[in-house]
Design a protein around this motif. Structure first.
Motif, PDB file in Angstrom:
ATOM      1  N   MET A  53       0.699  -1.319  -0.013  1.00 17.38           N
ATOM      2  CA  MET A  53       0.145   0.211   0.186  1.00 17.38           C
ATOM      3  C   MET A  53       1.037   1.283  -0.028  1.00 17.38           C
ATOM      4  O   MET A  53       1.761   1.355   0.749  1.00 17.38           O
ATOM      5  N   SER A  54       0.670   2.068  -1.045  1.00 14.56           N
ATOM      6  CA  SER A  54       1.382   3.312  -1.003  1.00 14.56           C
ATOM      7  C   SER A  54       0.861   4.351  -0.072  1.00 14.56           C
ATOM      8  O   SER A  54      -0.428   4.404  -0.169  1.00 14.56           O
ATOM      9  N   PHE A  55       1.609   5.342   0.530  1.00 14.57           N
ATOM     10  CA  PHE A  55       1.083   6.258   1.324  1.00 14.57           C
ATOM     11  C   PHE A  55       0.692   7.585   0.615  1.00 14.57           C
ATOM     12  O   PHE A  55       1.938   8.057   0.036  1.00 14.57           O
ATOM     13  N   LYS A  56      -0.394   8.038   0.574  1.00 12.25           N
ATOM     14  CA  LYS A  56      -0.576   9.371  -0.012  1.00 12.25           C
ATOM     15  C   LYS A  56      -0.417  10.326   0.791  1.00 12.25           C
ATOM     16  O   LYS A  56      -0.939  10.639   1.473  1.00 12.25           O
ATOM     17  N   ARG A  57       0.416  11.370   0.551  1.00 12.94           N
ATOM     18  CA  ARG A  57       0.951  12.335   1.348  1.00 12.94           C
ATOM     19  C   ARG A  57      -0.412  13.451   1.356  1.00 12.94           C
ATOM     20  O   ARG A  57      -0.993  13.575   0.315  1.00 12.94           O
ATOM     21  N   PRO A  58      -0.836  13.939   2.574  1.00 15.60           N
ATOM     22  CA  PRO A  58      -1.946  15.057   2.539  1.00 15.60           C
ATOM     23  C   PRO A  58      -1.555  16.218   1.780  1.00 15.60           C
ATOM     24  O   PRO A  58      -0.095  16.422   1.843  1.00 15.60           O
ATOM     25  N   GLU A  59      -2.507  16.657   1.166  1.00  9.11           N
ATOM     26  CA  GLU A  59      -2.274  17.848   0.586  1.00  9.11           C
ATOM     27  C   GLU A  59      -1.821  18.965   1.447  1.00  9.11           C
ATOM     28  O   GLU A  59      -2.107  19.348   2.525  1.00  9.11           O
ATOM     29  N   PRO A  60      -0.998  19.972   0.891  1.00 11.20           N
ATOM     30  CA  PRO A  60      -0.580  21.313   1.535  1.00 11.20           C
ATOM     31  C   PRO A  60      -1.815  22.026   2.341  1.00 11.20           C
ATOM     32  O   PRO A  60      -2.711  22.120   1.435  1.00 11.20           O
ATOM     33  N   VAL A  61      -1.645  22.401   3.260  1.00 12.55           N
ATOM     34  CA  VAL A  61      -3.099  23.210   3.932  1.00 12.55           C
ATOM     35  C   VAL A  61      -3.418  24.373   3.024  1.00 12.55           C
ATOM     36  O   VAL A  61      -4.466  24.595   2.926  1.00 12.55           O
ATOM     37  N   GLN A  62      -2.488  25.060   2.526  1.00  9.13           N
ATOM     38  CA  GLN A  62      -2.809  26.258   1.728  1.00  9.13           C
ATOM     39  C   GLN A  62      -3.712  25.689   0.563  1.00  9.13           C
ATOM     40  O   GLN A  62      -4.575  26.497   0.009  1.00  9.13           O
ATOM     41  N   VAL A  63      -3.584  24.693  -0.055  1.00 12.86           N
ATOM     42  CA  VAL A  63      -4.021  24.110  -1.280  1.00 12.86           C
ATOM     43  C   VAL A  63      -5.677  23.837  -0.797  1.00 12.86           C
ATOM     44  O   VAL A  63      -6.596  24.195  -1.531  1.00 12.86           O
ATOM     45  N   VAL A  64      -5.676  23.236   0.375  1.00 13.79           N
ATOM     46  CA  VAL A  64      -7.116  22.716   0.825  1.00 13.79           C
ATOM     47  C   VAL A  64      -7.725  24.136   1.132  1.00 13.79           C
ATOM     48  O   VAL A  64      -9.046  24.232   0.728  1.00 13.79           O
ATOM     49  N   LYS A  65      -7.189  25.142   1.868  1.00 10.52           N
ATOM     50  CA  LYS A  65      -8.172  26.379   2.026  1.00 10.52           C
ATOM     51  C   LYS A  65      -8.486  26.921   1.033  1.00 10.52           C
ATOM     52  O   LYS A  65      -9.526  27.842   0.905  1.00 10.52           O
ATOM     53  N   GLN A  66      -7.413  27.208  -0.216  1.00 11.70           N
ATOM     54  CA  GLN A  66      -7.518  27.757  -1.211  1.00 11.70           C
ATOM     55  C   GLN A  66      -8.864  27.339  -2.106  1.00 11.70           C
ATOM     56  O   GLN A  66      -9.820  28.189  -2.486  1.00 11.70           O
ATOM     57  N   ARG A  67      -8.875  25.909  -2.063  1.00  8.62           N
ATOM     58  CA  ARG A  67      -9.848  25.485  -2.846  1.00  8.62           C
ATOM     59  C   ARG A  67     -11.090  25.787  -2.206  1.00  8.62           C
ATOM     60  O   ARG A  67     -12.378  26.204  -2.727  1.00  8.62           O
ATOM     61  N   ARG A  68     -11.346  25.452  -0.849  1.00  9.43           N
ATOM     62  CA  ARG A  68     -12.568  25.648  -0.146  1.00  9.43           C
ATOM     63  C   ARG A  68     -13.252  27.224   0.015  1.00  9.43           C
ATOM     64  O   ARG A  68     -14.285  27.321  -0.216  1.00  9.43           O
ATOM     65  N   ASP A  69     -12.102  27.831   0.149  1.00  9.71           N
ATOM     66  CA  ASP A  69     -12.491  29.355   0.209  1.00  9.71           C
ATOM     67  C   ASP A  69     -12.934  29.978  -1.054  1.00  9.71           C
ATOM     68  O   ASP A  69     -13.880  30.632  -1.320  1.00  9.71           O
ATOM     69  N   ALA A  70     -12.482  29.279  -2.208  1.00 12.41           N
ATOM     70  CA  ALA A  70     -12.708  29.764  -3.636  1.00 12.41           C
ATOM     71  C   ALA A  70     -14.146  29.214  -3.792  1.00 12.41           C
ATOM     72  O   ALA A  70     -14.996  30.157  -4.445  1.00 12.41           O
ATOM     73  N   ALA A  71     -14.590  28.046  -3.325  1.00 10.30           N
ATOM     74  CA  ALA A  71     -15.864  27.499  -3.669  1.00 10.30           C
ATOM     75  C   ALA A  71     -16.797  28.352  -2.701  1.00 10.30           C
ATOM     76  O   ALA A  71     -18.195  28.774  -3.258  1.00 10.30           O
ATOM     77  N   LEU A  72     -16.548  28.770  -1.746  1.00 10.96           N
ATOM     78  CA  LEU A  72     -17.530  29.481  -0.631  1.00 10.96           C
ATOM     79  C   LEU A  72     -17.622  30.881  -1.489  1.00 10.96           C
ATOM     80  O   LEU A  72     -18.922  31.431  -1.345  1.00 10.96           O
ATOM     81  N   HIS A  73     -16.402  31.532  -1.831  1.00 11.17           N
ATOM     82  CA  HIS A  73     -16.833  32.739  -2.358  1.00 11.17           C
ATOM     83  C   HIS A  73     -17.400  32.727  -3.650  1.00 11.17           C
ATOM     84  O   HIS A  73     -18.517  33.796  -3.937  1.00 11.17           O
ATOM     85  N   SER A  74     -17.586  31.628  -4.384  1.00 17.00           N
ATOM     86  CA  SER A  74     -18.478  31.550  -5.638  1.00 17.00           C
ATOM     87  C   SER A  74     -19.983  31.630  -5.266  1.00 17.00           C
ATOM     88  O   SER A  74     -20.871  31.792  -5.867  1.00 17.00           O
ATOM     89  N   LEU A  75     -20.350  31.049  -3.858  1.00 19.25           N
ATOM     90  CA  LEU A  75     -21.645  30.714  -3.398  1.00 19.25           C
ATOM     91  C   LEU A  75     -22.305  32.130  -3.058  1.00 19.25           C
ATOM     92  O   LEU A  75     -22.944  32.430  -3.344  1.00 19.25           O
ATOM     93  N   VAL A  76     -21.231  32.973  -2.345  1.00 18.40           N
ATOM     94  CA  VAL A  76     -21.554  33.883  -1.291  1.00 18.40           C
ATOM     95  C   VAL A  76     -21.652  35.286  -2.179  1.00 18.40           C
ATOM     96  O   VAL A  76     -22.635  36.153  -2.133  1.00 18.40           O
ATOM     97  N   HIS A  77     -20.797  35.381  -2.996  1.00 17.98           N
ATOM     98  CA  HIS A  77     -20.442  36.678  -3.824  1.00 17.98           C
ATOM     99  C   HIS A  77     -21.498  36.811  -5.115  1.00 17.98           C
ATOM    100  O   HIS A  77     -21.456  35.709  -5.659  1.00 17.98           O
ATOM    101  N   GLY A  78     -21.646  37.912  -5.644  1.00 11.79           N
ATOM    102  CA  GLY A  78     -22.359  38.140  -6.655  1.00 11.79           C
ATOM    103  C   GLY A  78     -23.653  38.172  -6.678  1.00 11.79           C
ATOM    104  O   GLY A  78     -24.527  38.377  -7.792  1.00 11.79           O
ATOM    105  N   VAL A  79     -24.354  38.100  -5.489  1.00 12.61           N
ATOM    106  CA  VAL A  79     -25.787  38.152  -5.502  1.00 12.61           C
ATOM    107  C   VAL A  79     -26.160  39.461  -4.847  1.00 12.61           C
ATOM    108  O   VAL A  79     -25.701  39.709  -3.610  1.00 12.61           O
TER     109      VAL A  79
END
Lengths: 169, 154
Positions: free
Chosen positions: A1-27
């Protein structure tokens, strides 16, 4: 079994914040009221900063009941949209960078919304948290609680039923 | 409170409603009021759009219109005190309001007990036959002079 390194925290945060931004803004109406969202993991807290234009009873003064209703409804819709989006963002089916604010097809439509006014809304910031109590293919139900100074002293709560967005699959 | 004439009640309710900052912010105008009935309209405004893809007004703005109209109807009712607060309000959305058209709400306060006022309302755009939304609500009707109804909820 190969161990997958967790994603860097910045990558995770950036992805989630971008998703939230697209929902909340522009209305426009959400921006008119000044509603913002804070995110901790997948938990969202809606924030309504106090402004004079939100006053409904100038003698007290108190936040307008319609503003309270709009704040709770917005919290419920964003929470539901967020819960739909979360899995698709996290497993890579949707690229958050491709989401355009205000052009999101994931918004559910409100069927009915019932607000209970428990205390008058004071002239200060308000907070709300919503919980999706049932999420089906066609219909969903959401419960929302709103407070001001004290989390245990709700000033309003609401339950809403929503029509889920149709997916082109 | 019953000592006030219907005209006086309507006048107080009109003044109170027109002084609400959020109602001016939304551009609401009180078209008719008296004897437990109120008609309030809200012009179409791009700032209140809920879906930018279609230009449809946000449900929250419709809620604000409904709540204001229901409250005004209560305040103008001959048996209700001059001040009231929402206890609960349920809104059902039948269809999106047509972009570009004003939304009008008509509320009727059909019953006032010793402590509660019962109201129903309907919101329409230019098409009167197909309602945009309907609402049912209960409002405080606290007649005791020692307690203002607004304080009962604080």
């Amino acid at each position: 079994m190969s161990f997958k390194r967790p994603e860097p925290v910045q990558v995770v945060k950036q992805r989630r914040d971008a998703a939230l931004h697209s929902l909340v803004h522009g209305v426009p109406y959400v921006e008119f009221l000044g509603i913002e969202f804070e995110r901790h993991g997948d938990e969202l807290t809606a924030v309504l900063p106090f402004a004079d234009k939100l006053i409904g009873n100038p003698m007290l003064p108190a936040i307008h009941g319609g503003v309270t209703a709009a704040f709770l409804e917005t919290s419920a819709i964003i929470e539901l949209g967020w819960s739909i989006l979360w899995d698709e963002i996290e497993d890579g089916r949707i690229d958050p960078e491709s989401l355009i604010p205000g052009q999101n097809a994931l918004f559910p439509k409100t069927i009915g919304f019932t607000v209970d006014y428990l205390r008058s809304g004071l002239p200060r910031d308000a907070y709300a948290r919503a919980r999706v109590t049932r999420s089906g293919r066609r219909y969903a139900s959401v419960h929302v609680e709103a407070w001001q100074d004290n989390r245990d002293r709700l000033f309003a709560q609401a339950t809403g039923h929503f029509l889920m967005p149709m997916r082109d699959e | 409170m019953k000592s006030l004439s219907p005209e006086k009640k309507a006048e107080i309710a009109r003044r109170f409603t027109e002084a609400i900052p959020h109602c001016s912010a939304l551009g609401m105008s009180l078209d008719e009021i008296g004897e437990g009935e109120a008609l309030i309209s809200m012009p179409y405004d791009t700032r209140f759009i809920g879906d930018p893809r279609t230009g449809v007004i946000h449900g929250g703005a419709v809620s604000a219109l409904m709540d204001t109209c229901c409250g005004a109807a209560v305040m103008s009712h001959p048996d209700a005190p001059a001040i009231t607060a929402t206890i609960d309000l349920r809104i059902d959305y039948m269809r999106p309001a047509t972009p570009g058209q004003a939304i009008r709400a008509r509320a009727t306060c059909y019953r006032v007990t010793k402590s509660v006022a019962f109201v129903r309302a309907v919101a329409m755009d230019d098409d009167d036959d197909r309602p945009v939304a309907t609402a049912t609500g209960t409002f405080t009707a606290d007649h005791s002079p020692s307690r203002r109804s607004s304080e009962a909820l604080s």
